[in-house]
Write a protein that holds these residues in place. Structure first.
Motif, PDB file in Angstrom:
ATOM      1  N   ILE A  49       0.854  -1.176   0.000  1.00 51.10           N
ATOM      2  CA  ILE A  49       0.000   0.000   0.000  1.00 51.10           C
ATOM      3  C   ILE A  49       0.892   1.228   0.000  1.00 51.10           C
ATOM      4  CG2 ILE A  49      -0.240  -0.085   2.511  1.00 51.10           C
ATOM      5  CD1 ILE A  49      -3.082   1.084   2.087  1.00 51.10           C
ATOM      6  N   SER A  50       0.583   2.144  -0.875  1.00 50.52           N
ATOM      7  CA  SER A  50       1.343   3.388  -0.876  1.00 50.52           C
ATOM      8  C   SER A  50       0.380   4.505  -1.237  1.00 50.52           C
ATOM      9  CB  SER A  50       2.505   3.320  -1.855  1.00 50.52           C
ATOM     10  OG  SER A  50       2.034   3.011  -3.139  1.00 50.52           O
ATOM     11  N   GLY A  51       0.786   5.710  -1.018  1.00 50.61           N
ATOM     12  CA  GLY A  51      -0.060   6.850  -1.318  1.00 50.61           C
ATOM     13  C   GLY A  51      -1.083   7.132  -0.229  1.00 50.61           C
ATOM     14  N   THR A  52      -1.226   6.168   0.711  1.00 50.64           N
ATOM     15  CA  THR A  52      -2.125   6.386   1.838  1.00 50.64           C
ATOM     16  C   THR A  52      -1.296   6.876   3.017  1.00 50.64           C
ATOM     17  OG1 THR A  52      -3.635   4.684   1.090  1.00 50.64           O
ATOM     18  CG2 THR A  52      -3.741   5.259   3.421  1.00 50.64           C
ATOM     19  N   ASP A  53      -1.727   7.948   3.627  1.00 58.00           N
ATOM     20  CA  ASP A  53      -0.931   8.515   4.712  1.00 58.00           C
ATOM     21  C   ASP A  53      -1.275   7.898   6.054  1.00 58.00           C
ATOM     22  OD1 ASP A  53       0.548  10.351   3.104  1.00 58.00           O
ATOM     23  OD2 ASP A  53      -1.300  11.517   2.909  1.00 58.00           O
ATOM     24  N   LEU A  54      -2.548   7.640   6.274  1.00 58.29           N
ATOM     25  CA  LEU A  54      -2.957   7.067   7.556  1.00 58.29           C
ATOM     26  C   LEU A  54      -4.030   6.016   7.318  1.00 58.29           C
ATOM     27  CD1 LEU A  54      -3.345  10.219   9.859  1.00 58.29           C
ATOM     28  CD2 LEU A  54      -1.587   8.458  10.070  1.00 58.29           C
ATOM     29  N   ILE A  55      -3.991   4.986   8.163  1.00 56.25           N
ATOM     30  CA  ILE A  55      -5.101   4.032   8.181  1.00 56.25           C
ATOM     31  C   ILE A  55      -5.761   4.180   9.539  1.00 56.25           C
ATOM     32  CG2 ILE A  55      -5.744   1.601   8.121  1.00 56.25           C
ATOM     33  CD1 ILE A  55      -3.328   1.119   6.331  1.00 56.25           C
ATOM     34  N   VAL A  56      -7.067   4.343   9.517  1.00 59.05           N
ATOM     35  CA  VAL A  56      -7.790   4.577  10.762  1.00 59.05           C
ATOM     36  C   VAL A  56      -8.718   3.397  11.037  1.00 59.05           C
ATOM     37  CG1 VAL A  56      -9.334   6.122  12.021  1.00 59.05           C
ATOM     38  CG2 VAL A  56      -7.748   7.042  10.308  1.00 59.05           C
ATOM     39  N   GLY A  57      -8.717   2.922  12.274  1.00 63.25           N
ATOM     40  CA  GLY A  57      -9.631   1.850  12.658  1.00 63.25           C
ATOM     41  C   GLY A  57      -9.925   1.957  14.136  1.00 63.25           C
ATOM     42  N   ALA A  58     -10.683   0.981  14.627  1.00 65.05           N
ATOM     43  CA  ALA A  58     -10.945   0.950  16.065  1.00 65.05           C
ATOM     44  C   ALA A  58      -9.631   0.690  16.778  1.00 65.05           C
ATOM     45  CB  ALA A  58     -11.949  -0.148  16.386  1.00 65.05           C
ATOM     46  N   ARG A  59      -9.533   1.105  18.031  1.00 57.08           N
ATOM     47  CA  ARG A  59      -8.254   0.998  18.724  1.00 57.08           C
ATOM     48  C   ARG A  59      -7.877  -0.468  18.968  1.00 57.08           C
ATOM     49  NH1 ARG A  59      -7.627   5.151  23.273  1.00 57.08           N
ATOM     50  NH2 ARG A  59      -7.718   6.437  21.393  1.00 57.08           N
ATOM     51  N   SER A  60      -6.740  -0.824  18.480  1.00 62.87           N
ATOM     52  CA  SER A  60      -6.169  -2.160  18.743  1.00 62.87           C
ATOM     53  C   SER A  60      -4.663  -1.994  18.570  1.00 62.87           C
ATOM     54  CB  SER A  60      -6.767  -3.196  17.781  1.00 62.87           C
ATOM     55  OG  SER A  60      -6.524  -2.826  16.452  1.00 62.87           O
ATOM     56  N   GLY A  61      -4.009  -2.952  17.968  1.00 63.04           N
ATOM     57  CA  GLY A  61      -2.585  -2.780  17.710  1.00 63.04           C
ATOM     58  C   GLY A  61      -2.388  -2.322  16.280  1.00 63.04           C
ATOM     59  N   SER A  62      -1.277  -1.667  16.029  1.00 59.59           N
ATOM     60  CA  SER A  62      -1.060  -1.155  14.679  1.00 59.59           C
ATOM     61  C   SER A  62      -0.898  -2.293  13.679  1.00 59.59           C
ATOM     62  CB  SER A  62       0.152  -0.222  14.649  1.00 59.59           C
ATOM     63  OG  SER A  62       1.283  -0.884  15.161  1.00 59.59           O
ATOM     64  N   VAL A  63      -0.206  -3.376  14.091  1.00 56.21           N
ATOM     65  CA  VAL A  63      -0.037  -4.501  13.178  1.00 56.21           C
ATOM     66  C   VAL A  63      -1.378  -5.153  12.882  1.00 56.21           C
ATOM     67  CG1 VAL A  63       0.976  -6.801  12.941  1.00 56.21           C
ATOM     68  CG2 VAL A  63       2.360  -4.931  13.830  1.00 56.21           C
ATOM     69  N   GLN A  64      -2.198  -5.274  13.925  1.00 54.95           N
ATOM     70  CA  GLN A  64      -3.516  -5.891  13.724  1.00 54.95           C
ATOM     71  C   GLN A  64      -4.374  -5.067  12.777  1.00 54.95           C
ATOM     72  OE1 GLN A  64      -6.010  -6.230  17.140  1.00 54.95           O
ATOM     73  NE2 GLN A  64      -7.323  -7.749  16.150  1.00 54.95           N
ATOM     74  N   LEU A  65      -4.340  -3.754  12.977  1.00 56.82           N
ATOM     75  CA  LEU A  65      -5.120  -2.865  12.104  1.00 56.82           C
ATOM     76  C   LEU A  65      -4.669  -3.031  10.656  1.00 56.82           C
ATOM     77  CD1 LEU A  65      -7.070  -0.579  11.496  1.00 56.82           C
ATOM     78  CD2 LEU A  65      -5.375   1.055  12.329  1.00 56.82           C
ATOM     79  N   LEU A  66      -3.334  -3.074  10.474  1.00 57.90           N
ATOM     80  CA  LEU A  66      -2.783  -3.240   9.131  1.00 57.90           C
ATOM     81  C   LEU A  66      -3.209  -4.583   8.538  1.00 57.90           C
ATOM     82  CD1 LEU A  66      -0.562  -1.862   7.221  1.00 57.90           C
ATOM     83  CD2 LEU A  66       0.919  -3.654   8.094  1.00 57.90           C
ATOM     84  N   LEU A  67      -3.127  -5.614   9.374  1.00 52.92           N
ATOM     85  CA  LEU A  67      -3.445  -6.963   8.896  1.00 52.92           C
ATOM     86  C   LEU A  67      -4.884  -7.050   8.399  1.00 52.92           C
ATOM     87  CD1 LEU A  67      -1.645  -9.373  11.382  1.00 52.92           C
ATOM     88  CD2 LEU A  67      -1.245  -9.131   8.931  1.00 52.92           C
ATOM     89  N   TYR A  68      -5.831  -6.522   9.184  1.00 53.19           N
ATOM     90  CA  TYR A  68      -7.206  -6.713   8.705  1.00 53.19           C
ATOM     91  C   TYR A  68      -7.623  -5.710   7.660  1.00 53.19           C
ATOM     92  CZ  TYR A  68      -9.135  -3.371  12.248  1.00 53.19           C
ATOM     93  OH  TYR A  68      -9.434  -2.299  13.020  1.00 53.19           O
ATOM     94  N   SER A  69      -7.072  -4.469   7.740  1.00 47.66           N
ATOM     95  CA  SER A  69      -7.532  -3.466   6.782  1.00 47.66           C
ATOM     96  C   SER A  69      -6.852  -3.614   5.424  1.00 47.66           C
ATOM     97  CB  SER A  69      -7.310  -2.060   7.333  1.00 47.66           C
ATOM     98  OG  SER A  69      -5.919  -1.819   7.472  1.00 47.66           O
ATOM     99  N   VAL A  70      -5.566  -3.955   5.420  1.00 47.76           N
ATOM    100  CA  VAL A  70      -4.851  -4.029   4.142  1.00 47.76           C
ATOM    101  C   VAL A  70      -4.703  -5.470   3.662  1.00 47.76           C
ATOM    102  CG1 VAL A  70      -2.679  -3.534   2.966  1.00 47.76           C
ATOM    103  CG2 VAL A  70      -3.614  -1.886   4.581  1.00 47.76           C
ATOM    104  N   PHE A  71      -4.316  -6.369   4.588  1.00 44.28           N
ATOM    105  CA  PHE A  71      -4.052  -7.748   4.165  1.00 44.28           C
ATOM    106  C   PHE A  71      -5.268  -8.649   4.288  1.00 44.28           C
ATOM    107  CE2 PHE A  71       0.108  -6.005   4.997  1.00 44.28           C
ATOM    108  CZ  PHE A  71       0.844  -6.472   3.938  1.00 44.28           C
ATOM    109  N   ARG A  72      -6.333  -8.157   4.883  1.00 40.98           N
ATOM    110  CA  ARG A  72      -7.569  -8.928   5.081  1.00 40.98           C
ATOM    111  C   ARG A  72      -7.266 -10.235   5.816  1.00 40.98           C
ATOM    112  NH1 ARG A  72      -8.292  -4.940   2.336  1.00 40.98           N
ATOM    113  NH2 ARG A  72      -8.316  -4.858   0.068  1.00 40.98           N
TER     114      ARG A  72
END
Lengths: 416, 231
Positions: A49-72
């Motif tokens: 993922i590039s060109g995106t500055d921030l990913i926003v989700g419910a509070r959890s861990g940053s890796v977890q947020l990345l995993l579900y939002s980008v890597f599904r």
């Protein structure tokens, strides 16, 4: 002249020397190849993922947020309310914001609800945008866009019907509201390939009759009625944010993380990817270690080859001695020969690698979405080559020392 | 008075280790320009004596003087250079590096002996001249030495020993690999070239028939006593 004689001596034993050089070449090619794949994989990973500055989700861990939002991979612990989403979208720093909504699936693939803007905003591998191999974006409420892997695995073409399942690995189908494949995204090597994309409204639409994870009542609302309804979502899973000025990223990130109405988390995708890579990175270290062992094995083979040639070369050494060569010269000669073999092997391995890369690059990209860059050989690669030659010289010292001792003892007279 | 190209004084030597071979030579002198045949059967200490003369082995006692210089007094590296400079060596057979060209084989000792290189001036021309003189066709010069016949190889070995005119030529049964007819011709060529270079020749052989060609014939057991150290 000494170099010419050393080369001549190697040529005279071209079969064994050739095999040794080949094994060194292959090991060097393997080592550098692994190195290439490793950096390629790391780069591909970081380019998810590039060109995106921030990913926003419910509070959890940053890796977890990345995993579900980008890597599904995995699931969101909580949703983000539509109110919070709108509050963020209203911030002056925000240039664009794309919501995503996850939770449903189609066969083994995740379904993601989003806006058409996703296709413009999602960038990968530097600045590449998503393109449609067939069809178009989400024009109708029941349009679905599928990734290249989805299309390939399920044999879908534009116009085919799709039924979304409720939840993941579920037997409950949203079969009252079938979708239609509107477009197929060109292969990207990112998780988009394995995603079924529908509109955010469609996610609402298929859940109109659902309450608390189950169908409420026996009657399903007719599609025509649904089309008339207000399908603004009440919550989303995450959002991708782009800022107008990169200087604002950290200010906005803090504002989101301190958002009082709801516990939210904003992460910089690059930073989270780095964190994740550190976890995945253990495997790469193992790979490097294994390919390093292969190089060591090749050098040991060379050492054995030199050792076994010593006996038949005693006569030759006696001639050198009689001509006035000191035992040190003979030692030097052996080391020179080994260094020559290693240098030729390393150069050959290098050529092999680049030839292989040149041939395999498009295939690997198509099959795995792994982009192996063919660029100028790095200083690191030259350092590896130099290290191989040096290691060969050091390894050859062992048989060379034996030659030294033999030539001291034999002198000019060899009892054959 | 010029120093003798070779003189052995009260030399005593034993190979290290048990079952070794011990040799002593009270006195032996080779005069400048002299051609001496050293007769000895195998096991008479020929190889050991040659090792001592060439400075590959150093005596435990006594001196091996090459043109007045005590080989034993030199350090190992200097001894190797000294050998390259002063002694031309011809073996029984397998004299040459088979993978190297004839020219490289001939020029190899010069690589280790600057004095000889200086004396040979234009080394490759000198190699060519010697080859012509000893009857080797010019076009052989850049062929791998391994492709030559045994007789040709021995002649190349003579050229290699003679290039840069070292004062002493040591030959270890150089004719044993040749048939009788070639032997005489080979020796004649060798003698001519040795005389031309002004070198002395020490040749070791078991073949008494060769004696007629030499200035002096010495039986090994006249100058050397050997004993085998019991294991």
């Amino acid at each position: 002249m000494i170099l010419r004689l050393a080369t001549g001596s190697l040529l005279a034993r071209s079969l064994t020397v050739g095999m040794t050089i080949l094994s060194i070449a292959l090991s060097v090619a393997l080592f550098l190849g692994i190195e290439k794949v490793r950096t390629g994989a790391r780069a591909s990973f970081a380019d998810t993922i590039s060109g995106t500055d921030l990913i926003v989700g419910a509070r959890s861990g940053s890796v977890q947020l990345l995993l579900y939002s980008v890597f599904r991979i995995g699931n969101a612990t909580n949703n983000v309310t539509w109110q919070s989403y709108q509050d963020i979208a209203a911030r002056s720093e925000v240039d664009w914001i794309v919501p995503i909504s996850l939770g449903d699936s189609h066969r083994q693939f995740r379904v993601m609800g989003t806006l058409n803007a996703f296709f413009e905003r999602y960038k990968y591998r530097g600045d590449r945008a998503l393109t449609f191999a067939q069809g178009h974006g989400l024009n109708d409420l029941y349009d679905a866009v599928i990734g290249a892997d989805v299309a390939q695995a399920l044999g879908y073409a534009v116009g085919d019907p799709i039924v979304v399942s409720h939840g993941l690995a579920s037997f409950t189908q949203h079969d009252d509201q079938p979708f239609r494949v509107a477009g197929i995204v060109t292969k990207t090597g990112t998780p988009v390939d394995r995603t079924v994309i529908i509109s955010l409204e469609a996610i609402e639409a298929i859940h109109v009759d659902w309450q608390g994870g189950a169908l409420a009542g026996g009657q399903t609302t007719p599609v025509d009625a649904i089309r008339q309804m207000d399908l603004t979502p009440t919550a989303i899973t995450a959002a991708m944010v782009g800022v107008s000025s990169r200087l604002d990223i950290f200010g906005l990130q803090r504002w989101i993380n301190e958002y009082p109405q709801e516990p939210l988390l904003a992460v910089l995708p690059g930073v989270a990817l780095q964190e994740l890579w550190q976890i995945v990175g253990v495997a790469e270290t193992a790979l490097v270690a294994v390919s390093g062992m292969v190089v060591v094995t090749a050098l040991l083979g060379m050492m054995a080859m030199i050792f076994s040639s010593l006996n038949e070369r005693r006569r030759e050494m006696a001639i050198w001695r009689a001509m006035g060569a000191s035992p040190a010269t003979i030692l030097g000669l052996m080391v020179l020969e080994a260094a020559l073999m290693a240098a030729i092997g390393a150069a050959l391995g290098f050529a092999l690698l680049y030839a292989g890369l040149w041939i395999a690059q498009p295939m690997v990209d198509a099959a795995f979405g792994l982009w192996l860059p063919i660029d100028e050989p790095s200083g690191r690669e030259f350092a590896v080559l130099a290290a191989v030659v040096l290691a060969a010289a050091v390894a050859s010292l062992v048989p060379a020392l034996r030659a030294y001792r033999l030539s001291l003892a034999d002198g000019m007279i060899v009892r054959i | 008075m010029t120093d003798a190209p070779l003189s052995l004084v009260d030399v005593h030597f034993a190979w290290p280790g048990k079952g070794g071979f011990a040799l002593s030579c009270p006195a032996f002198v080779l005069a400048p320009g002299e051609r001496v045949l050293l007769l000895g059967s195998s096991g008479s200490g020929k190889s050991t004596l040659l090792s001592l003369i060439c400075g590959i082995a150093t005596p435990q006692r006594g001196q091996v003087l090459i043109a007045g210089t005590d080989m034993g007094a030199l350090r190992a590296g200097a001894r190797d250079r000294f050998r390259a400079a002063r002694i031309g060596v011809i073996f029984q057979q397998f004299n040459l590096l088979p993978y190297a060209s004839v020219a490289d084989n001939i020029l190899l000792p010069l690589r280790f002996a600057p004095e000889r290189r200086a004396r040979a001036a234009d080394a490759i021309a000198e190699a060519r001249r010697l080859c012509m003189a000893i009857g080797l066709p010019d076009n052989l010069l850049y062929m791998p030495a391994g492709r030559l016949s045994v007789g040709q190889q021995q002649r190349v070995a003579v050229v290699r020993a003679l290039i840069g005119a070292p004062p002493l030529i040591v030959a270890d049964e150089p004719t044993s690999a040749l048939d009788a007819a070639t032997q005489d011709a080979f020796l004649q060529l060798l003698f001519d070239q040795v005389a031309d270079a002004g070198s002395s020749l020490l040749m070791v052989s078991h073949d008494e028939r060769l004696g007629a060609h030499f200035d002096r014939v010495v039986r090994l057991d006249e100058i050397v006593t050997t004993k085998r150290v019991p294991a």
